[in-house]
Structure formats: structure tokens, C-alpha cells
Design a protein around this motif. Structure first.
Motif, PDB file in Angstrom:
ATOM      1  N   ASN A  68       0.846  -1.185   0.000  1.00  8.13           N
ATOM      2  CA  ASN A  68       0.000   0.000   0.000  1.00  8.13           C
ATOM      3  C   ASN A  68       0.886   1.240   0.000  1.00  8.13           C
ATOM      4  O   ASN A  68       1.986   1.224   0.538  1.00  8.13           O
ATOM      5  N   VAL A  69       0.374   2.297  -0.626  1.00  9.20           N
ATOM      6  CA  VAL A  69       1.055   3.592  -0.624  1.00  9.20           C
ATOM      7  C   VAL A  69       0.061   4.594  -0.055  1.00  9.20           C
ATOM      8  O   VAL A  69      -1.050   4.732  -0.562  1.00  9.20           O
ATOM      9  N   SER A  70       0.476   5.262   1.010  1.00 11.92           N
ATOM     10  CA  SER A  70      -0.379   6.253   1.650  1.00 11.92           C
ATOM     11  C   SER A  70       0.397   7.563   1.749  1.00 11.92           C
ATOM     12  O   SER A  70       1.176   7.759   2.684  1.00 11.92           O
ATOM     13  N   GLY A  71       0.234   8.413   0.752  1.00 11.79           N
ATOM     14  CA  GLY A  71       1.000   9.652   0.704  1.00 11.79           C
ATOM     15  C   GLY A  71       2.469   9.332   0.496  1.00 11.79           C
ATOM     16  O   GLY A  71       2.840   8.679  -0.467  1.00 11.79           O
ATOM     17  N   GLU A  72       3.291   9.775   1.427  1.00 16.11           N
ATOM     18  CA  GLU A  72       4.740   9.515   1.363  1.00 16.11           C
ATOM     19  C   GLU A  72       5.137   8.234   2.090  1.00 16.11           C
ATOM     20  O   GLU A  72       6.293   7.834   2.055  1.00 16.11           O
ATOM     21  N   GLN A  73       4.185   7.603   2.759  1.00 20.36           N
ATOM     22  CA  GLN A  73       4.463   6.412   3.557  1.00 20.36           C
ATOM     23  C   GLN A  73       4.108   5.148   2.785  1.00 20.36           C
ATOM     24  O   GLN A  73       3.062   5.078   2.134  1.00 20.36           O
ATOM     25  N   LEU A  74       4.994   4.169   2.873  1.00 20.32           N
ATOM     26  CA  LEU A  74       4.781   2.883   2.204  1.00 20.32           C
ATOM     27  C   LEU A  74       4.480   1.817   3.244  1.00 20.32           C
ATOM     28  O   LEU A  74       5.052   1.829   4.339  1.00 20.32           O
ATOM     29  N   VAL A  75       3.589   0.905   2.892  1.00 15.07           N
ATOM     30  CA  VAL A  75       3.337  -0.272   3.715  1.00 15.07           C
ATOM     31  C   VAL A  75       3.969  -1.437   2.971  1.00 15.07           C
ATOM     32  O   VAL A  75       3.698  -1.654   1.787  1.00 15.07           O
ATOM     33  N   ILE A  76       4.834  -2.172   3.672  1.00  6.44           N
ATOM     34  CA  ILE A  76       5.670  -3.209   3.067  1.00  6.44           C
ATOM     35  C   ILE A  76       5.369  -4.554   3.724  1.00  6.44           C
ATOM     36  O   ILE A  76       5.117  -4.624   4.923  1.00  6.44           O
ATOM     37  N   CYS A  77       5.436  -5.622   2.927  1.00  8.35           N
ATOM     38  CA  CYS A  77       5.310  -6.966   3.489  1.00  8.35           C
ATOM     39  C   CYS A  77       5.929  -7.963   2.522  1.00  8.35           C
ATOM     40  O   CYS A  77       5.718  -7.874   1.313  1.00  8.35           O
ATOM     41  N   GLY A  78       6.699  -8.883   3.047  1.00  7.86           N
ATOM     42  CA  GLY A  78       7.211  -9.968   2.216  1.00  7.86           C
ATOM     43  C   GLY A  78       6.080 -10.923   1.886  1.00  7.86           C
ATOM     44  O   GLY A  78       5.146 -11.082   2.679  1.00  7.86           O
ATOM     45  N   ASP A  79       6.138 -11.569   0.731  1.00  8.68           N
ATOM     46  CA  ASP A  79       5.091 -12.507   0.350  1.00  8.68           C
ATOM     47  C   ASP A  79       5.001 -13.668   1.333  1.00  8.68           C
ATOM     48  O   ASP A  79       3.946 -14.274   1.486  1.00  8.68           O
ATOM     49  N   GLY A  80       6.092 -13.988   1.986  1.00 10.36           N
ATOM     50  CA  GLY A  80       6.113 -15.076   2.952  1.00 10.36           C
ATOM     51  C   GLY A  80       5.945 -14.609   4.387  1.00 10.36           C
ATOM     52  O   GLY A  80       6.200 -15.362   5.320  1.00 10.36           O
ATOM     53  N   GLU A  81       5.512 -13.381   4.576  1.00  7.82           N
ATOM     54  CA  GLU A  81       5.355 -12.799   5.914  1.00  7.82           C
ATOM     55  C   GLU A  81       3.877 -12.590   6.224  1.00  7.82           C
ATOM     56  O   GLU A  81       3.050 -12.470   5.323  1.00  7.82           O
ATOM     57  N   THR A  82       3.567 -12.514   7.500  1.00  4.21           N
ATOM     58  CA  THR A  82       2.180 -12.288   7.921  1.00  4.21           C
ATOM     59  C   THR A  82       2.029 -10.977   8.695  1.00  4.21           C
ATOM     60  O   THR A  82       0.962 -10.688   9.208  1.00  4.21           O
ATOM     61  N   THR A  83       3.091 -10.191   8.751  1.00  7.16           N
ATOM     62  CA  THR A  83       3.054  -8.895   9.436  1.00  7.16           C
ATOM     63  C   THR A  83       3.493  -7.809   8.467  1.00  7.16           C
ATOM     64  O   THR A  83       4.523  -7.936   7.806  1.00  7.16           O
ATOM     65  N   LYS A  84       2.709  -6.736   8.422  1.00  7.51           N
ATOM     66  CA  LYS A  84       3.048  -5.609   7.556  1.00  7.51           C
ATOM     67  C   LYS A  84       3.965  -4.643   8.293  1.00  7.51           C
ATOM     68  O   LYS A  84       3.909  -4.533   9.512  1.00  7.51           O
ATOM     69  N   GLU A  85       4.803  -3.964   7.530  1.00  9.30           N
ATOM     70  CA  GLU A  85       5.713  -2.962   8.081  1.00  9.30           C
ATOM     71  C   GLU A  85       5.261  -1.590   7.573  1.00  9.30           C
ATOM     72  O   GLU A  85       5.148  -1.377   6.366  1.00  9.30           O
ATOM     73  N   TYR A  86       5.031  -0.687   8.497  1.00 11.39           N
ATOM     74  CA  TYR A  86       4.491   0.630   8.158  1.00 11.39           C
ATOM     75  C   TYR A  86       5.577   1.700   8.252  1.00 11.39           C
ATOM     76  O   TYR A  86       6.558   1.540   8.971  1.00 11.39           O
ATOM     77  N   GLY A  87       5.383   2.794   7.501  1.00 10.54           N
ATOM     78  CA  GLY A  87       6.238   3.961   7.645  1.00 10.54           C
ATOM     79  C   GLY A  87       7.527   3.947   6.849  1.00 10.54           C
ATOM     80  O   GLY A  87       8.401   4.769   7.084  1.00 10.54           O
TER      81      GLY A  87
END
Length: 150
Positions: A68-87
Motif C-alpha cells: 500500500n502507498v499512503s502519501g509519502e508512507q509505504l506499507v511493506i510486506c514480504g510474500d512469505g510474511e504475515t506482518t506488515k511494516e508501516y512507515g
């Protein structure tokens, strides 16, 4: 992924080599697939589904997908991960995946099946833990069958 990868990207504008880790499974396979990463242009705009190499605030280099892209902040997650990384921000991006190789076969990221996989995998995030368990079980089973183990 080490700082030497970042050095190569800064010097030559790209890096090609094996990946290590399961965080992008099932798309990328640990110690098997070869990724081709390119330094983004100055006018690069991060987009949902891009796979980026970025530096975490801890200094660790990570290859994950933008979900996800929210303004200048990106939400990141590996395809093999179950937790998203914000900011995550654009300034943390070191390179962008432009293709990968499974064996001798090049796989581009602009093909129909890749785009379909990316959209499906992100849209079904809620079921990811279950899907990963099934895929890992199937891979283990296929490995046993291939090696003749029972």
C-alpha cells in the motif's frame, strides 16, 4: 543481504544474485532464484506491488513488496510474511526488482501471470498464514518424493 549489495548497486546501478531467506516465498525461492535489482531513477514513484530492496531503520537490507502507498508512507510486506511494516519512505529504497530467474528461465514483473499473482497474493492477505502452511507442506512433500524418501 549485505552492505556490499548496496555498494554494487551504487557503483553499477544494478545487482544480480541469489536471494537468501524465505520472506518472499512463494514468489522467490531461497538460495535458488536469482534476482535482478536496479537502482531507481530520481523520478521513480513507488507503486503498490513493486518489490523493493530497502534499508530498515535498524540498518538491515530487506527485499519485500509494497502492499500500500499512503502519501509519502509505504506499507511493506514480504510474500512469505504475515506482518506488515508501516512507515517506510522512498528515501529508504535502494533498488527495485525488475526481473528474476528460476533456473535458466527469466521471469519478468510486467507479465499477466505475475500481475495476477501479485494482486491475488495481496488481496488475500487475511488468509496468508494458512496458504503459507499449505505451500510449505506441499514443497516439503515434493522434496521427499524427489529425493526418494518416505
Amino acid at each position: 543481504m549485505s552492505n556490499s549489495i548496496e555498494t554494487v548497486i551504487n557503483k553499477y546501478g544494478f545487482y544480480s544474485g541469489n536471494i537468501f531467506g524465505d520472506s518472499m516465498f512463494p514468489l522467490l525461492k531461497n538460495k535458488t532464484d536469482v534476482v535482478y535489482l536496479e537502482k531507481p531513477s530520481e523520478n521513480y514513484v513507488p507503486k503498490k506491488y513493486d518489490i523493493i530492496l530497502y534499508r530498515r531503520n535498524s540498518g538491515q537490507l530487506v527485499l519485500h513488496r509494497i502492499v500500500n502507498v499512503s502519501g509519502e508512507q509505504l506499507v511493506i510486506c514480504g510474500d512469505g510474511e504475515t506482518t506488515k511494516e508501516y512507515g517506510v519512505t522512498k528515501e529508504q529504497i535502494i533498488a527495485v526488482l525488475t526481473k528474476y530467474y528460476r533456473g535458466e528461465k527469466p521471469c519478468t514483473i510486467d507479465g499477466f501471470f505475475y500481475r495476477l499473482y501479485s494482486k491475488y497474493w495481496c488481496a488475500t492477505f487475511f488468509a496468508r498464514k494458512f496458504k503459507l502452511k499449505i505451500l510449505k507442506f506441499i514443497n516439503r512433500l515434493l522434496g521427499y518424493m524427489k529425493n526418494g524418501r518416505r
